[in-house]
Design a protein around this motif. Sequence first.
Motif, short mmCIF file in Angstrom:
data_model
loop_
_atom_site.label_atom_id
_atom_site.label_comp_id
_atom_site.label_asym_id
_atom_site.label_seq_id
_atom_site.Cartn_x
_atom_site.Cartn_y
_atom_site.Cartn_z
N GLU A 1 -11.84 8.23 15.03
CA GLU A 1 -11.14 8.43 13.79
C GLU A 1 -11.75 7.28 12.66
OE1 GLU A 1 -6.38 8.11 12.09
OE2 GLU A 1 -6.84 8.14 14.31
N ALA A 2 -12.09 6.20 13.02
CA ALA A 2 -12.67 5.26 12.07
C ALA A 2 -13.92 5.70 11.77
CB ALA A 2 -12.83 3.77 12.90
N ALA A 3 -14.61 6.43 12.44
CA ALA A 3 -15.85 6.87 12.02
C ALA A 3 -15.98 7.59 10.94
CB ALA A 3 -16.75 7.73 13.14
N ARG A 4 -14.83 8.45 10.70
CA ARG A 4 -14.67 9.14 9.48
C ARG A 4 -14.55 8.52 8.16
NH1 ARG A 4 -13.02 14.37 11.19
NH2 ARG A 4 -12.13 14.41 13.20
N ALA A 5 -14.49 7.10 8.20
CA ALA A 5 -14.45 6.42 7.02
C ALA A 5 -15.69 5.85 6.52
CB ALA A 5 -13.63 5.19 7.10
N PHE A 6 -16.87 6.25 7.28
CA PHE A 6 -18.29 5.92 7.13
C PHE A 6 -19.20 7.05 6.91
CE2 PHE A 6 -15.75 2.75 9.14
CZ PHE A 6 -16.28 1.24 8.28
N PRO A 7 -18.83 8.04 5.95
CA PRO A 7 -19.74 9.18 5.94
C PRO A 7 -21.43 8.88 5.73
CG PRO A 7 -18.65 8.85 3.98
CD PRO A 7 -18.04 7.77 4.84
N ASP A 8 -21.83 7.71 5.29
CA ASP A 8 -23.10 7.62 5.15
C ASP A 8 -23.91 7.22 6.37
OD1 ASP A 8 -23.01 8.33 2.22
OD2 ASP A 8 -22.34 6.27 1.60
N TYR A 9 -23.17 7.09 7.23
CA TYR A 9 -23.76 6.54 8.69
C TYR A 9 -23.83 7.33 9.66
CZ TYR A 9 -23.74 1.84 6.76
OH TYR A 9 -23.90 0.56 6.03
N HIS A 10 -24.47 7.65 10.67
CA HIS A 10 -24.64 8.50 11.78
C HIS A 10 -24.15 7.87 12.90
CE1 HIS A 10 -25.58 11.88 14.25
NE2 HIS A 10 -26.46 11.26 14.88
#
Length: 388
Positions: free
Chosen positions: A224-233
């Motif tokens: 869920e936290a990953a969704r806040a960082f769309p510029d990262y894989h």
Amino acid sequence: MKYYLIAGEASGDLHASHLMRSLKNIDGEADFRFFGGDMMAAVGGTCVRHYRDLAYMGFIPVLLHLPKILGNMRLCKRDISEWQPGCVILVDYPGFNLSIAKYVKSKTNIPVIYYISPKIWAWKEYRIKNIKRDVDVLLSILPFEVSFFEEKHHYPIHYVGNPTADEVREFRAKHEAAEESSHFGASSSIVESDSPNIFSKRIIALLAGSRRQEIKDNLPAMLEAARAFPDYHFVLAGAPGIPDDFYDKFLTDNNVELVKNQTYALLSRAHAALVTSGTATLETALFGVPQVVCYETPLPRLLGYLRKRVLKVKYISLVNLIAGREVVSELVAERFSVENIITELRKLLDGPARQEMLDGYAEVWRALGDEKAPDNAARIILSRIRRK
């Protein structure tokens, strides 16, 4: 010489396999019998039980599998008595191994060696009585344990170096020259990805634990936290012994990649990481990857209260314990939340907080030293057996 080893989980299997190789290097007649895993089996010898049949975590899972656990203990004790090894080498996993040590010490004349000493400095300090009574040689892979055992409890311990540092050092020496090419190999899902610009984005590694319960508790919040960082894989390191289909239910409706048996390759490419506490926090630090430690628990407020009154240490991550201060942020108990993960991770992507953590990692490297742990341990073990 005959050696009987007991490792109850994936990390123990890894460290025990390196120790077995070191023993073979100095003892041409080394013969192994063990409770362990695939890495130990690759070195040679007889695997009596795989650690998959031993590794249960938490009160309820242990209770549900108690008959099986007790059956494995009986099998182990009987097998040691029948095989009569030159020594028994216990690798971490104290709940099981201290019971075996008690039996071996009381029923046989076989020396008991403990490699990767139990972490009684964190909790269950009363186990020092069992260790003093049942363990002949205690070998440590954490430098701060020396003062705990020798100064506080007047029990001798050998710091042999840190095997994780050895393994990271060896990996980096072999692979850093090829940094410009893919570390993940032809079978990697990243290399085979349909996304043509996958390497145009910086990678954030997800290390969500080695047990099913840890993964269930921590991975959803990480994703869920990953969704806040769309510029990262975001790339998830699959744990040994956990099948791919276990991860499938978590990885639907997102772009997170799963890689198996490539954690070090992943960390060598990662810009930052979200890590569940354990050896993975130290591995991440030794690769120089800024990290947020995430450890979700049931009843977080209660655990937070108990942590202050039951646990004997201020930190849960090996990085902070070795440094003796807070180098990495620990989101544990009531501090664990998606919002806090996002906030702490954002700090580490660039700027002074990132550099401050990297400076702290250098302290950890210095504290660990450059001794080769399995070689040192093997020499001590063989010397002890020969004295007997």
